[in-house]
Scaffold this active site. Structure first.
Site, short mmCIF file in Angstrom:
data_model
loop_
_atom_site.label_atom_id
_atom_site.label_comp_id
_atom_site.label_asym_id
_atom_site.label_seq_id
_atom_site.Cartn_x
_atom_site.Cartn_y
_atom_site.Cartn_z
N CYS A 101 1.06 6.05 0.66
CA CYS A 101 1.30 4.57 0.61
C CYS A 101 2.59 4.93 0.81
O CYS A 101 3.85 5.16 0.42
CB CYS A 101 1.10 3.76 -0.25
SG CYS A 101 2.01 2.23 -0.02
N ASP A 108 -3.03 8.05 0.17
CA ASP A 108 -3.94 7.18 0.73
C ASP A 108 -5.03 8.36 1.52
O ASP A 108 -4.92 9.19 2.18
CB ASP A 108 -3.55 6.35 1.43
CG ASP A 108 -2.95 5.74 1.02
OD1 ASP A 108 -3.75 4.80 0.10
OD2 ASP A 108 -1.94 5.06 1.92
N GLU A 141 -2.32 2.13 9.00
CA GLU A 141 -2.71 1.73 11.15
C GLU A 141 -2.01 2.19 11.50
O GLU A 141 -1.86 3.26 13.09
CB GLU A 141 -2.40 -0.18 11.00
CG GLU A 141 -3.42 -0.37 10.34
CD GLU A 141 -2.98 -0.86 8.60
OE1 GLU A 141 -3.84 -2.00 7.89
OE2 GLU A 141 -2.41 -0.31 7.88
N ARG A 169 -8.30 1.50 -2.47
CA ARG A 169 -7.25 0.88 -3.49
C ARG A 169 -6.98 -0.41 -3.55
O ARG A 169 -6.60 -1.23 -2.66
CB ARG A 169 -5.34 1.76 -3.16
CG ARG A 169 -5.40 2.93 -4.14
CD ARG A 169 -4.23 3.34 -3.82
NE ARG A 169 -3.46 3.76 -2.15
CZ ARG A 169 -2.12 3.29 -1.89
NH1 ARG A 169 -1.65 2.24 -3.48
NH2 ARG A 169 -1.74 3.22 -1.02
#
Length: 194
Positions: A101, A108, A141, A169
């Site tokens: 992140c 992630d 993204e 999460r």
């Protein structure tokens, strides 16, 4: 962090929650842009959880390959394709996508599906490329957009779609999808990892 900002907030209904999230996310997406639209938001209520299907992404898993991975920042130069051979239509899947992140540094984990038509992509190089995101800090993204653009630039498919399903999460599904051509969105099903 955004969802946690609603701690101790009372909403009149699930519709009010959905409307608030849609408004906030749409404002963040289109902030400063000339194009205005509304983000899609689907709330899954606790009583609906047992009806959710678990299904894996369609495609050939490249995780079966025995390759050495030594790069841990995105390395598009690992991507190659067989330009001198007959084009193929192929769907490749990996469950080894991991980045961090951009805000919290938390890991992630995701599964990625790459559907394409064109020169056959070298699967070993693609797997090494996907693993190269391991120490990279970027939002979901942005990672999918980077994968899409790198595959497009290096392998030159005539059609390309990149879809990722990340583990949750904070109870939030973020499953970016990028395609080069009009098509129906992927089915919104849970993978076993989610």
């Amino acid at each position: 962090l955004y969802l946690n900002s609603f701690n101790n907030t009372a909403f009149a209904s699930a519709d009010a929650v959905r409307d608030r999230i849609r408004t906030d996310v749409s404002a963040a997406i289109w902030h400063g842009g000339s194009l205005q639209s509304s983000a899609g938001v689907r709330l899954l209520l606790p009583e609906q959880l047992e009806r959710e299907k678990v299904q894996e992404l369609a495609g050939l898993s490249i995780d079966r390959l025995d390759v050495e991975c030594t790069r841990y920042q995105p390395a598009p130069e690992l991507l190659t394709a067989a330009f001198d051979e007959k084009p193929v239509d192929e769907i490749l899947v990996s469950h080894l996508l991991k980045s961090n992140c951009l805000v919290t540094g938390q890991p992630d984990w995701g599964s990625v599906q790459i559907s394409y038509s064109g020169p056959q992509i070298d699967q070993a190089g693609l797997l090494q490329y996907i693993v190269s995101f391991r120490n990279h800090n970027e939002f979901h993204e942005q990672c999918v957009e980077r994968i899409y653009m790198d595959v497009l630039a290096r392998c030159k498919p005539t059609k390309l779609a990149v879809y990722a399903r990340y583990t949750r999460r904070g109870g939030l599904d973020i499953n970016p999808w990028r395609t080069s051509h009009p098509q129906s969105p992927p089915a919104n099903v849970r993978t076993a990892r989610q």
